[in-house]
Design a protein around this motif. Structure first.
Motif, PDB file in Angstrom:
ATOM      1  N   GLN A   1      83.975  16.426 126.737  1.00  0.00           N
ATOM      2  CA  GLN A   1      83.652  16.321 128.157  1.00  0.00           C
ATOM      3  C   GLN A   1      84.654  17.011 129.073  1.00  0.00           C
ATOM      4  O   GLN A   1      84.275  17.590 130.090  1.00  0.00           O
ATOM      5  CB  GLN A   1      83.509  14.845 128.535  1.00  0.00           C
ATOM      6  CG  GLN A   1      82.342  14.199 127.802  1.00  0.00           C
ATOM      7  CD  GLN A   1      81.994  12.823 128.362  1.00  0.00           C
ATOM      8  OE1 GLN A   1      82.521  12.377 129.365  1.00  0.00           O
ATOM      9  NE2 GLN A   1      81.076  12.150 127.700  1.00  0.00           N
ATOM     10  N   THR A   2      85.946  16.937 128.745  1.00  0.00           N
ATOM     11  CA  THR A   2      86.936  17.484 129.690  1.00  0.00           C
ATOM     12  C   THR A   2      87.842  18.544 129.083  1.00  0.00           C
ATOM     13  O   THR A   2      88.734  19.041 129.766  1.00  0.00           O
ATOM     14  CB  THR A   2      87.865  16.364 130.205  1.00  0.00           C
ATOM     15  OG1 THR A   2      88.548  15.817 129.071  1.00  0.00           O
ATOM     16  CG2 THR A   2      87.087  15.270 130.906  1.00  0.00           C
TER      17      THR A   2
ATOM     18  N   ILE B   1      84.041   9.932 123.700  1.00  0.00           N
ATOM     19  CA  ILE B   1      83.476  10.069 125.052  1.00  0.00           C
ATOM     20  C   ILE B   1      84.538   9.854 126.128  1.00  0.00           C
ATOM     21  O   ILE B   1      84.238   9.705 127.306  1.00  0.00           O
ATOM     22  CB  ILE B   1      82.296   9.094 125.274  1.00  0.00           C
ATOM     23  CG1 ILE B   1      82.744   7.646 125.054  1.00  0.00           C
ATOM     24  CG2 ILE B   1      81.104   9.450 124.399  1.00  0.00           C
ATOM     25  CD1 ILE B   1      81.735   6.613 125.552  1.00  0.00           C
ATOM     26  N   GLU B   2      85.791   9.814 125.721  1.00  0.00           N
ATOM     27  CA  GLU B   2      86.923   9.723 126.654  1.00  0.00           C
ATOM     28  C   GLU B   2      86.824   8.524 127.585  1.00  0.00           C
ATOM     29  O   GLU B   2      87.009   8.633 128.788  1.00  0.00           O
ATOM     30  CB  GLU B   2      87.049  11.022 127.453  1.00  0.00           C
ATOM     31  CG  GLU B   2      87.264  12.226 126.553  1.00  0.00           C
ATOM     32  CD  GLU B   2      87.153  13.542 127.296  1.00  0.00           C
ATOM     33  OE1 GLU B   2      87.915  13.731 128.250  1.00  0.00           O
ATOM     34  OE2 GLU B   2      86.308  14.376 126.915  1.00  0.00           O
ATOM     35  N   CYS B   3      86.501   7.366 127.022  1.00  0.00           N
ATOM     36  CA  CYS B   3      86.392   6.156 127.840  1.00  0.00           C
ATOM     37  C   CYS B   3      87.745   5.484 128.012  1.00  0.00           C
ATOM     38  O   CYS B   3      87.866   4.524 128.761  1.00  0.00           O
ATOM     39  CB  CYS B   3      85.405   5.183 127.220  1.00  0.00           C
ATOM     40  SG  CYS B   3      85.964   4.498 125.644  1.00  0.00           S
ATOM     41  N   ASP B   4      88.763   5.962 127.299  1.00  0.00           N
ATOM     42  CA  ASP B   4      90.133   5.439 127.401  1.00  0.00           C
ATOM     43  C   ASP B   4      90.322   4.053 126.787  1.00  0.00           C
ATOM     44  O   ASP B   4      91.382   3.463 126.931  1.00  0.00           O
ATOM     45  CB  ASP B   4      90.618   5.366 128.870  1.00  0.00           C
ATOM     46  CG  ASP B   4      90.760   6.733 129.507  1.00  0.00           C
ATOM     47  OD1 ASP B   4      90.672   7.734 128.768  1.00  0.00           O
ATOM     48  OD2 ASP B   4      90.956   6.809 130.722  1.00  0.00           O
ATOM     49  N   ALA B   5      89.296   3.511 126.138  1.00  0.00           N
ATOM     50  CA  ALA B   5      89.421   2.147 125.613  1.00  0.00           C
ATOM     51  C   ALA B   5      90.566   2.040 124.616  1.00  0.00           C
ATOM     52  O   ALA B   5      91.321   1.069 124.619  1.00  0.00           O
ATOM     53  CB  ALA B   5      88.123   1.713 124.957  1.00  0.00           C
TER      54      ALA B   5
ATOM     55  N   CYS C   1      86.728   1.261 119.933  1.00  0.00           N
ATOM     56  CA  CYS C   1      86.052   2.539 120.143  1.00  0.00           C
ATOM     57  C   CYS C   1      84.538   2.347 120.095  1.00  0.00           C
ATOM     58  O   CYS C   1      84.010   1.877 119.093  1.00  0.00           O
ATOM     59  CB  CYS C   1      86.486   3.545 119.081  1.00  0.00           C
ATOM     60  SG  CYS C   1      85.742   5.161 119.361  1.00  0.00           S
ATOM     61  N   PRO C   2      83.813   2.685 121.184  1.00  0.00           N
ATOM     62  CA  PRO C   2      82.365   2.444 121.188  1.00  0.00           C
ATOM     63  C   PRO C   2      81.594   3.425 120.304  1.00  0.00           C
ATOM     64  O   PRO C   2      80.439   3.169 119.979  1.00  0.00           O
ATOM     65  CB  PRO C   2      81.983   2.634 122.659  1.00  0.00           C
ATOM     66  CG  PRO C   2      83.030   3.524 123.219  1.00  0.00           C
ATOM     67  CD  PRO C   2      84.294   3.245 122.466  1.00  0.00           C
TER      68      PRO C   2
ATOM     69  N   ASP D   1      94.009   2.027 126.298  1.00  0.00           N
ATOM     70  CA  ASP D   1      94.355   0.797 126.993  1.00  0.00           C
ATOM     71  C   ASP D   1      94.673  -0.343 126.034  1.00  0.00           C
ATOM     72  O   ASP D   1      95.482  -1.196 126.340  1.00  0.00           O
ATOM     73  CB  ASP D   1      93.206   0.381 127.912  1.00  0.00           C
ATOM     74  CG  ASP D   1      92.945   1.429 128.982  1.00  0.00           C
ATOM     75  OD1 ASP D   1      93.890   2.178 129.305  1.00  0.00           O
ATOM     76  OD2 ASP D   1      91.811   1.508 129.473  1.00  0.00           O
TER      77      ASP D   1
ATOM     78  N   ARG E   1      90.216  18.126 127.282  1.00  0.00           N
ATOM     79  CA  ARG E   1      91.577  17.651 127.044  1.00  0.00           C
ATOM     80  C   ARG E   1      91.711  17.357 125.541  1.00  0.00           C
ATOM     81  O   ARG E   1      90.775  17.586 124.780  1.00  0.00           O
ATOM     82  CB  ARG E   1      91.836  16.371 127.860  1.00  0.00           C
ATOM     83  CG  ARG E   1      91.814  16.613 129.364  1.00  0.00           C
ATOM     84  CD  ARG E   1      92.038  15.308 130.129  1.00  0.00           C
ATOM     85  NE  ARG E   1      90.970  14.356 129.880  1.00  0.00           N
ATOM     86  CZ  ARG E   1      91.014  13.070 130.245  1.00  0.00           C
ATOM     87  NH1 ARG E   1      92.076  12.609 130.865  1.00  0.00           N
ATOM     88  NH2 ARG E   1      90.006  12.249 129.985  1.00  0.00           N
TER      89      ARG E   1
END
Lengths: 350, 606
Positions: free
Chosen positions: B547-548, B499-503, B569-570, B506, B550
Motif C-alpha cells: 500500500q505505501t 495491510i499495514e494496520c500497525d497491529a 496479524c489479521p 503496537d 514502506r
C-alpha cells in the motif's frame, strides 16, 4: 487459551519528563479484532499522552457504546474513566469537566455513537465548546452488529456482501465546522506520523477539539468497494495541512518555519504550528475550509490534517463565567451555601 | 537496505543465539521443549546427533551457548542450558536401540585414529555406521583422553564417562590400549586409508624461574591431574599454590583440597576481568574456600636444601583503559610460603612423534598446518582435529572438528573432492494450531535462573570422586525450561499479505518492529521504534509493502518470540514457524540407489 502481553524491562528504555515509560501509558490488552484500526488509534493516543508527559491521574477517558467505545480501557490504566450510555458520552463529559476544569478530557466515540444515536449530543458539546478531545473512530460500519452501513458510510460504497449503500453520508468534519467547532481535524489510523501530532494539538487546544479518524474495520469493511478500507484510504487520502504542537518550554527552531508555515499561539503558551501542504487551503477561514472539503469530497478524496481552528471561541467555563477553582476542590460550605443563602438570592429577584 | 534473504539458513540460524554459538550447532530450544514434555530420550537423541556426549557435556561443557543466550541480553541471566542437557542425560531411559549401528558388511576402508579422546571417538561414531573399520590407538589403559584425566571425577563421574564412550566402542571400534604411537612414519607404513590425529594438546607450559628444578614439589597441572586420575598421586602438602587462573587451575585447586591440602591459593598475575577460567568454575572454587590472589607475578621458587619453602612474587599495578592493559608497574615483592606448587598456565601441542619429512608441515610454533574446513594436513589422507589441530580449545570444539574431519575422511576414501561440502538445510513449519493457540509455550515467564544445588561442604571432600553438583530436581527443571524463549520459533513475514494496520507494531512488548520508508542502514536505524543496542544482531528488512511502499523492519536483538505479532496479524502476514536446521554429517554423503531423504533430513521437529 488466552494470551497476555508480558511486561519486560528492556535496557535503553526511554522515559518522559515525569519519569514514565511509554508502557506506563498503556491499558488492558485489546479484545478488538486483530488488525482493527481502533487499536492503532489507541497506540497513537498512548504515544501522544506519553510525549506530552500528562499525569495519568490528570486524565479522564469517557465513551459511549460500540467497538470504538471499548478503547478507553486500552490506554492509561491509571486514569479516570466513564463508559456511559450509547450516544451519551458528551453529557457525561460536560458534567465531568464542569465539575473539574483541571482534568484533561478525552471522549472516544464512533460513527454510530456520534452520528446516529448520539447526533444530538454531538452538536451540543461542540456548541458549548467543552474543553476536551472528541475523537471519532470512524469505520463506516456497525461492527458489533455484523457490518450494517453506518451514517458515515459513503453513498455508493458496498458492504462486505456486495450491497450498495443508497443513503447519503453524514460528514463528521463538515458538520462540526458548520456547527461552529473551534478545532476540527481528520486523520487515518494507518498514518501515525500525522495522527500523533494532531492528537497533541487537539489536547492542547482550549476547547472542544473534534478529530475524525478513519479507522478501517478489518472484519466488515476492508474489502474492495469499501471507501473506509486501508487500501482505499491510503489511495485517496490528501494531506491538506499538518499540525505540530510545540510545548511552551521547547525552543522554536527556524527550520520549523520552512515553507508555508504559520504559528497559532495557545493561551497556555504552547504553539500549534500549521504547515500548509496545499497553499490553497486556509484552516482559519470557515467558508474556505468547507468549500475545499466539498470540492475534494466530490472527487472522492479524503482531506486530512488540521482542517479548522479558531482560538477565539469561548469555552464552556468562560461562557458560563464559572469559578476558576475546580468545583471538587471547593469547600462544602462554599459549594453549597444552604437554604438561607438561596432565600437571600431569591429575594433580590422578586 | 536490501530485502533480507531469509532463505539463507544462516539468517534464522543466527537468531537462535545458542545454536549459533554452539560449535556443533546443537538444537538447544528443541531439546529444551522435549525436556519440558518429559521426553528425555528424544531430548538426549537431539543432543547426541550434534554433540555426541550429552551426559559428559551436560556437566563440563564450556557452554559458549550460555553467554550467547537471548535471555542474557534482557538484564537477566541466561537459560541454564548446560544443566538442562544434564537433566536429559540423567533421566533418559535405555536408548541403545536408537544409537547408530555399524553394518556387518564393511566397506573395506580402514582408518587409524591416534588418541582415544573426544575427537577420535566422534570420528569413529560418524564413520563406523558407514562400514569403516576404525582403529583407535590410546596411550593409556582406558579411553576418554582429557575428559578422563584432566577433568576430575568430582565434576565428571566415571560411570557417565564410561557409558557414553562405550556407546561408540560397542559399535565395533577396534581400540589398542597402552599403545602410544611413537612414529607417524611407521603408522603410515601400515597402509591405512586415512589417519586422524586426535591426540590433544598434551604438554603443560613450563615456568622457567630460579629454583624450578631444585625440588620435587613443583608440578605441571595437567600431568599432575593425570597422575591423580590414575592413582599415582594421592596426597599433596598442606599449603598449595596454583599458578594461573584457567579452568585447569580450578580443577587443580579443587583436587588439592580433596588430597589433603588445607590452604590453597590460586595466584593470578592480572586482575579478575582478565581471568581465563569460566565464571561458574571460579565460583565453585571460591565456594570451597580457595583464595584467588590477584596482581601477583611469580618471581622465583624459594628452595632451601632441596626443600620448597615457598615462592616470591612481584606485586603488580596496571593501568587499564577500555578493558585493555596499557601499562604495568612493579610496586613491591612478597613471599608466600607453600609446600607444593602446581603450574596451570596453559597447554600446547606437541608432536615429537611426527617425523618432519613426511609432507606434514608445521608452522613456526610447532603446530600442524591444518585446513580450517576439511581438517586435512598438508599431506593428503592425514587429518587433525580437537586440540591437536589448532591448540587447546574444549570438548565441544573437538566434537565439531571431528564431525567435519569424518566427512573429509569419507570423501577422501571415496576419492571425492574434500572441498565440495553439502549445504546446511533449513526447514520452516508453522506452529499455529488455531485461535490464540500455538504449539509451543509462547508466554513469557519472568522466573529467574534456577540455582544448581551442591553437595554440602562438609561431605564434599570425603572421596575424590564424589560429584559436587546434584543436578536439577523436577521443580527446578519445570521452571528453567519455561525460561527458554524458543528462539527457533521464528517470526516469518510475508510482505505481500501485509495491510499495514500497525497491529503488530503496537502489540510487540519489546518494540522491535517498525514500518518505515527504506534507506541505508545508518539512516534506517534512526527511525526504528526502539534504539539498536546490539549491532551484531541481524536486522530484518522486508520487501516493499503493497500500500505505501514502506518496509517492515525487525531488530532481532530483543524479540522474545512471544508470537503476539502473529497473534494480532489479521492477514497472517506474520507467522510463527519452527526453524529446523540440519547440518550434514558424514552419513549424509553416502549416496546409494535408494537414498531419497538424507539422514540429516529425517529428524522431524517435536
Amino acid at each position: 487459551m488466552t494470551f497476555a502481553r508480558p511486561k519486560i524491562n528492556l535496557p535503553g528504555q526511554k522515559v518522559n519528563e515525569i519519569g514514565l515509560a511509554l508502557r506506563d501509558y498503556e491499558g488492558s490488552l485489546s479484545t478488538l479484532c486483530a488488525g482493527c484500526g481502533h487499536d492503532s488509534i489507541t497506540a497513537a493516543l498512548v504515544q501522544a499522552l506519553w510525549e506530552m508527559s500528562i499525569r495519568p491521574e490528570q486524565l479522564i477517558k469517557m465513551s459511549g457504546i460500540g467497538c470504538s467505545s471499548k478503547t478507553p480501557a486500552y490506554f492509561v490504566h491509571g486514569a479516570h474513566g466513564f463508559n456511559s450510555v450509547h450516544g451519551r458520552m458528551p453529557s457525561v463529559a460536560t458534567g465531568a469537566l464542569a465539575g473539574n476544569r483541571d482534568l484533561v478530557g478525552i471522549g472516544v466515540s464512533g460513527d454510530g455513537d456520534s452520528l446516529s444515536i448520539g447526533f444530538g449530543q454531538f452538536g451540543h458539546v461542540i456548541r458549548r465548546n467543552v474543553n476536551m478531545l472528541y475523537l471519532i473512530e470512524n469505520n463506516g460500519v456497525y461492527g458489533l452488529t455484523k457490518g450494517q452501513f453506518s451514517a458515515s458510510a459513503d453513498a455508493g460504497s458496498t458492504s462486505k456482501k456486495g450491497e450498495v449503500n443508497q443513503m447519503q453520508n453524514i460528514n463528521a468534519v463538515a458538520t462540526a465546522i458548520s456547527m461552529g467547532a473551534s478545532f476540527v481535524g481528520r486523520s487515518f489510523s494507518g498514518d501515525r506520523e500525522q495522527l500523533v501530532p494532531l492528537i497533541k494539538a487537539a489536547i492542547a487546544h482550549p476547547g472542544c477539539a473534534v478529530l475524525d479518524v478513519v479507522s478501517p474495520c478489518v472484519t466488515f469493511n476492508d474489502h474492495e468497494g469499501s471507501t473506509k478500507s486501508y487500501a482505499y484510504t491510503r489511495d485517496h487520502k490528501l494531506r491538506a495541512v499538518e499540525a505540530d504542537l510545540i510545548s511552551p518550554r521547547a525552543e522554536i527552531k527556524a527550520s520549523y518555519y520552512a515553507g508555508d508555515t504559520h504559528p497559532v499561539r495557545l493561551h497556555d503558551g504552547s504553539t500549534i504550528l500549521l504547515r500548509k501542504v496545499d497553499p490553497d487551503y486556509d484552516p482559519t477561514r470557515r467558508n474556505n475550509a468547507l468549500g475545499y472539503l466539498e470540492r475534494h469530497r466530490s472527487r472522492g478524496e479524503i482531506v486530512t490534517g488540521l482542517l479548522y481552528i479558531d482560538q477565539n471561541v469561548t469555552d464552556m467555563h468562560s461562557q458560563s463565567r464559572t469559578t476558576a477553582m475546580p468545583l471538587k476542590a471547593m469547600d462544602y460550605e462554599r459549594l453549597n451555601p444552604g437554604s438561607e443563602a438561596l432565600r437571600e438570592l431569591q429575594k433580590g429577584m422578586k | 537496505m536490501k530485502r533480507t534473504d531469509t532463505s539463507n539458513p544462516d539468517y534464522f540460524h543466527q537468531v537462535v543465539d545458542c545454536q549459533w554459538g554452539c560449535p556443533a550447532h546443537t538444537d538447544v530450544p528443541e531439546y529444551i521443549r522435549l525436556i519440558a514434555q518429559g521426553r528425555f530420550d528424544d531430548a538426549y537423541m537431539v543432543n547426541r546427533e550434534s554433540n555426541v556426549f550429552p551426559g559428559i557435556l551436560g556437566r563440563v561443557c564450556d557452554r559458549p551457548c550460555e553467554p550467547a543466550c537471548r535471555r542474557g541480553r534482557m538484564d537477566e541471566k541466561p537459560v541454564a542450558i548446560c544443566r538442562l542437557k544434564r537433566v536429559a542425560a540423567d533421566h533418559r531411559g535405555d536408548i541403545t536401540d536408537r544409537l547408530p549401528r555399524a553394518p556387518k558388511e564393511k566397506n573395506g576402508k580402514k582408518v587409524a585414529l591416534v588418541g582415544g579422546g573426544p575427537a577420535s571417538l566422534t570420528v569413529a561414531n560418524d564413520l563406523l555406521p558407514l562400514g569403516y573399520e576404525c582403529v583407535i590407538f590410546e596411550a593409556q589403559a582406558v579411553a576418554g583422553g582429557l575428559m578422563r584425566y584432566n577433568i576430575p571425577a568430582f565434576r565428571l563421574p566415571h560411570e557417565v564417562l564410561n557409558e557414553e564412550i562405550d556407546y561408540i566402542l560397542d559399535m565395533g571400534a577396534e581400540i589398542h590400549y597402552n599403545h602410544r604411537v611413537e612414529s607417524m612414519k611407521a603408522l603410515l607404513d601400515e597402509g591405512y586409508d586415512a589417519v586422524f590425529v586426535g591426540s590433544g594438546a598434551p604438554r603443560g607450559k613450563e615456568l622457567r624461574l630460579p629454583g624450578r628444578y631444585d625440588t620435587e614439589n613443583i608440578h605441571i597441572g595437567i600431568d599432575w591431574l593425570e597422575s591423580v586420575a590414575f592413582d599415582h598421586i594421592d596426597a599433596v602438602g598442606k599449603k598449595v599454590l596454583i599458578i594461573g587462573v584457567g579452568n585447569t587451575a580450578m580443577d587443580c585447586c579443587r583436587t588439592s583440597l580433596r588430597l589433603g591440602a588445607e590452604n590453597v591459593k590460586v595466584m593470578a598475575r592480572k586482575p579478575r576481568e582478565f581471568f581465563k577460567a569460566s565464571v561458574w568454575e571460579l565460583e565453585d572454587a571460591e565456594e570451597e574456600n580457595v583464595e584467588i590472589v590477584v596482581n601477583h607475578s611469580p618471581k622465583e621458587f624459594v628452595v632451601e636444601n632441596g626443600k620448597l619453602k615457598g615462592m616470591s612474587f612481584e606485586l603488580m599495578e596496571y593501568t587499564i583503559e577500555n578493558g585493555r592493559i596499557q601499562d604495568q608497574d612493579v610496586t613491591g615483592e612478597v613471599f608466600i610460603a607453600c609446600d607444593d606448587v602446581i603450574l596451570a598456565i596453559g597447554q600446547e601441542n606437541s608432536f615429537p612423534w611426527i617425523e618432519r619429512d613426511l609432507g606434514i608441515e608445521f608452522n613456526p610454533w610447532e603446530e600442524p598446518m591444518v585446513d580450517e574446513v576439511t581438517y586435512e594436513s598438508t599431506r593428503g589422507g592425514v587429518f587433525f582435529g580437537g586440540d591437536s589441530a589448532f591448540g587447546p580449545k574444549n570438548i565441544i570444539w573437538a566434537v565439531e572438528h571431528a564431525h567435519q574431519a569424518a566427512i573429509s575422511i569419507h570423501r577422501h576414501c571415496q576419492g571425492e573432492s574434500l572441498q565440495d561440502r553439502l549445504p546446511d538445510l533449513l526447514n520452516l513449519q508453522s506452529r499455529k494450531m488455531g485461535m490464540h493457540e500455538w504449539s509451543y509455550s509462547s508466554t513469557f515467564d519472568p522466573a529467574a535462573r534456577r540455582k544448581m544445588m551442591h553437595v554440602p561442604l562438609e561431605q564434599r571432600f570425603e572421596a575424590l570422586g564424589k560429584e559436587v553438583e546434584l543436578g536439577f530436581d523436577a521443580e527446578q527443571t519445570a521452571k528453567e525450561v519455561e525460561r527458554c524463549l524458543n528462539c527457533d520459533i521464528q517470526t516469518v513475514f510475508s510482505d505481500s499479505l501485509c495491510i499495514e494496520c500497525d497491529a503488530c507494531l503496537d502489540i510487540c512488548p519489546t518494540q522491535c518492529l517498525t514500518i518505515t520508508s527504506n534507506g541505508d542502514k545508518e539512516d534506517l536505524v534512526t527511525r526504528l521504534k526502539a534504539p539498536v543496542l546490539e549491532h551484531e544482531q541481524p536486522l530484518f528488512v522486508s520487501g516493499e509493502l503493497k500500500q505505501t511502499s514502506r518496509v517492515m523492519v525487525k531488530d532481532e536483538n530483543f524479540c522474545i518470540h512471544c508470537g503476539l505479532c502473529a497473534e494480532r496479524c489479521p492477514t497472517a502476514a506474520w507467522d510463527m514457524q519452527k526453524s529446523l536446521l540440519t547440518f550434514p554429517k558424514a552419513a549424509d554423503y553416502v549416496s546409494g540407489p535408494d537414498s531419497g531423504e538424507r539422514p540429516c533430513q529425517q529428524r522431524k521437529a517435536g
